[in-house]
Structure formats: C-alpha cells, structure tokens
Enzyme design. Structure first.
Site, PDB file in Angstrom:
ATOM      1  N   THR A  13       0.993  -1.213   0.177  1.00 51.82           N
ATOM      2  CA  THR A  13      -0.112  -0.056   0.138  1.00 51.82           C
ATOM      3  C   THR A  13       0.924   1.308   0.033  1.00 51.82           C
ATOM      4  O   THR A  13       2.058   1.245   0.527  1.00 51.82           O
ATOM      5  CB  THR A  13      -0.789   0.075   1.353  1.00 51.82           C
ATOM      6  OG1 THR A  13      -0.268   0.430   2.317  1.00 51.82           O
ATOM      7  CG2 THR A  13      -1.939  -1.210   1.289  1.00 51.82           C
ATOM      8  N   THR A  16       3.340   4.286  -4.658  1.00 47.88           N
ATOM      9  CA  THR A  16       3.592   5.276  -5.576  1.00 47.88           C
ATOM     10  C   THR A  16       4.852   6.242  -5.598  1.00 47.88           C
ATOM     11  O   THR A  16       5.427   6.835  -6.141  1.00 47.88           O
ATOM     12  CB  THR A  16       2.425   5.904  -6.269  1.00 47.88           C
ATOM     13  OG1 THR A  16       2.019   6.866  -5.152  1.00 47.88           O
ATOM     14  CG2 THR A  16       1.264   5.189  -6.553  1.00 47.88           C
ATOM     15  N   ILE A  19       9.062   4.901   0.592  1.00 52.29           N
ATOM     16  CA  ILE A  19       9.622   3.585   1.099  1.00 52.29           C
ATOM     17  C   ILE A  19       8.621   2.283   0.309  1.00 52.29           C
ATOM     18  O   ILE A  19       9.279   1.465  -0.248  1.00 52.29           O
ATOM     19  CB  ILE A  19       9.208   3.312   2.552  1.00 52.29           C
ATOM     20  CG1 ILE A  19      10.181   4.202   3.157  1.00 52.29           C
ATOM     21  CG2 ILE A  19       9.420   1.826   3.125  1.00 52.29           C
ATOM     22  CD1 ILE A  19       9.892   4.351   4.725  1.00 52.29           C
ATOM     23  N   GLY A  20       7.387   2.637   0.061  1.00 48.76           N
ATOM     24  CA  GLY A  20       6.507   1.675  -0.638  1.00 48.76           C
ATOM     25  C   GLY A  20       7.047   1.623  -1.878  1.00 48.76           C
ATOM     26  O   GLY A  20       6.869   0.204  -2.630  1.00 48.76           O
ATOM     27  N   TYR A 156       0.736  11.273  15.233  1.00 50.55           N
ATOM     28  CA  TYR A 156       1.419  10.237  14.388  1.00 50.55           C
ATOM     29  C   TYR A 156       2.261   9.269  15.321  1.00 50.55           C
ATOM     30  O   TYR A 156       1.709   7.962  14.951  1.00 50.55           O
ATOM     31  CB  TYR A 156       2.436  11.010  13.365  1.00 50.55           C
ATOM     32  CG  TYR A 156       3.167  10.020  12.772  1.00 50.55           C
ATOM     33  CD1 TYR A 156       2.806   9.273  11.870  1.00 50.55           C
ATOM     34  CD2 TYR A 156       4.624   9.929  13.360  1.00 50.55           C
ATOM     35  CE1 TYR A 156       3.743   8.418  10.793  1.00 50.55           C
ATOM     36  CE2 TYR A 156       5.470   9.130  12.411  1.00 50.55           C
ATOM     37  CZ  TYR A 156       5.146   8.394  11.353  1.00 50.55           C
ATOM     38  OH  TYR A 156       5.701   7.473  10.448  1.00 50.55           O
TER      39      TYR A 156
END
Ligand code: NAD
Length: 263
Positions: A13, A16, A19-20, A156
């Site tokens: 997830t 784009t 890290i992903g 966060y």
C-alpha cells in the site's frame, strides 16, 4: 539467497513513492507479482509501468484510497478475483509536524483512519484467506517513534504505537499456520514525505532547511549510530527478508540506525 518469493502475490500500500515504491521494486526483483497502490489511478499505472520496465517484472496498478471503506472493499474483491494476496505490506501512512494543542478531533480521526484503519480493513479482509490457504505474510510499517514518541507529532506517534499492538494481536491468530504478522520500525528515511516534513520543521525552527539538515543528526538524533538517513533500500531489504522467514512472527523489526538506545 533464494527467499522463495517468486510468483508470490504482493500488495504494497502507498507504493507510488517513498518506502512503498522501493519495497515494490525489491519484491519485483524477487520475481513476485506486485500491486502498486496509491489514490490516483493514473499515477499507479505510471509507477507500475516504470517498475515493470526497470525489473522486467509483473507490476499491476491497484488504485484505491485506503482511508475509504468501500474503495478498500472494491480493491479486495478485485484482488481475490485475480488470485488473492500472499503478502500484504501496510505501508500507507501520513505524518506532519503539528503542535499538540492544534490537532483537532477531525485530524485525530483522519490519522487513525489512514494510519491504522487502512491496515485493519485490509488485514480483516485478507488474513482469514491467508489462514485458509495456509500461507500469508502481513507487515505493518510502523516507525521508530512508536517506541520513542515525538512531541512534535503526537498524533502520528500514537498511531504508530497502535500498529505494533495490532501486529502482535493479529500474530496471535496465526498459531500453527504458515502465516506471520510483523511490524517494521524504520528510522528517519529520506523520502518525499520526509522532504515536506523538513520544510515544515525548518519553518517552525526559523532556520533555512539547509542549516537544519546540516546538523540534523547531531542536534536532533544524537543517539543514532548511523548518523545519516536510513535509505529506502535498507528498509525494503529488511522487510522483504522478514517476509521470507516463518519463524519471525509477532515481532517488530527495528531498521532505525540504532537511534533507540535499548536492548
Ligand atoms: P511518503 O509520503 O513518501 O509516501 C506515502 C505513500 O502513501 C504515497 O505513495 C502516497 O500516495 C500514499 N498514500 C497516502 N495516503 C494514502 C491513502 N489514503 N490511500 C492510499 N495511499 C496513500 O511516505 P514514506 O516516507 O515513504 O513513508 C511510508 C511509511 O513509512 C509510512 O507509513 C510512514 O509513516 C513510515 N515511516 C516513514 C519514515 C520516514 O522517515 N520516511 C520513518 C518511519 C516510518
């Protein structure tokens, strides 16, 4: 080393960018089929094409706003039709420097929705199928601030701590199965998201961003043993390895450059 990930079906997830995206690239290099997720269909298509070309791999666009229940359900239905998901990396996450007293209830709810509920929704839909098929890996991308909470990002930090509990609780449901649920705790990692974070921090501290960056680790992260940003490749290779090993289950893997001075 053969990590036995060839042809595994992976959903990363928020892949784009940051890290992903690097995670998606690492899985593609292992021969996995990788779904690229973000909110924009166009961007997912573009990144899937870019990564497919770079790795000669099978990357597919899978756009959905994961803060939205119905969009998530539609994505899961499509993925199931295409053969299901073996490895789920819940990487989507938002972060921003904000004074505690200025974080409204709506913002708290938004952080819970994007940072925790996105992982809850996908895990709730996919974990039972993994248990049924007796193969599955779930990794929740948490943060070093899950165990070293930050005053300038209270909302966060709280969501990242919750992800540790979610991971361990879900791991409890995998006893005797070839299914694992873990979390990864990256430290400060250089991505677009962090670039924005530094712009805000510099503004708050009334310094040019270059000055803040120059002494960042000495001033803000003196316990870091790495004394530089973690790279997205470092986070990705640790995560990929974690999903290759059945005996690593219910744990949090710290990839934070040694910032947390604890055993
Ligand atoms: P980033 O902001 O660079 O990228 C985030 C990705 O998530 C983007 O692809 C964005 O399009 C996507 N996204 C955001 N909201 C979404 C939504 N509602 N639905 C679907 N996709 C969505 O972030 P990053 O720095 O690469 O961070 C990735 C993860 O790692 C986050 O969970 C973050 O909390 C965690 N993390 C990052 C750092 C760091 O220093 N970069 C440190 C510790 C943990």
């Amino acid at each position: 080393m053969d990590l036995q990930l060839k042809d595994k079906r992976v959903l990363v997830t928020g892949s784009t960018g940051g890290i992903g995206k690097t995670l998606a690239e690492h899985y593609l290099r292992e021969g996995a089929v990788v779904y690229i997720n973000g909110r924009s269909e166009e961007r997912c298509e573009a990144i899937a094409q870019e990564l497919a070309q770079a790795t000669a791999g099978d990357a597919r666009a899978a756009a959905a706003d994961l803060s939205d229940g119905p969009q998530t359900e539609a994505l899961v239905a499509r993925l199931e039709q295409e053969g299901g998901i073996d490895i789920l990396i819940n990487n989507t996450g938002i972060f921003e420097v904000k004074a505690f007293e200025q974080i409204s209830d709506d913002e708290w709810m938004h952080y819970f929705n994007v940072n925790i509920l996105s992982a809850v929704r996908l895990s709730r839909a996919l974990l039972p199928k993994m248990l049924e098929r007796d193969f599955g890996r779930i990794v929740n991308i948490s943060s070093e601030c899950a165990i070293k909470p930050l005053g300038q990002m209270v909302h966060y930090s709280v969501t990242k701590t919750a992800l540790l509990s979610l991971s361990r609780a879900l791991a409890e449901l995998t006893k005797g199965k070839n299914v694992t649920v873990n979390s990864v705790l990256p430290g400060p990692t250089w991505t677009e998201g962090v670039e924005n974070y530094f712009d805000t921090l510099a503004e708050k501290e009334g310094k040019p961003v270059e000055a803040l960056m120059e002494n960042y680790f000495a001033d803000h992260e003196p316990t870091s043993l790495l004394q530089r940003f973690v790279s997205t490749d470092e986070v990705a290779s640790a995560t990929v390895y974690l999903t290759s090993n059945r005996a690593m289950n219910g744990q949090g893997l710290r990839v934070e450059g040694g910032i947390i001075r604890a055993l």
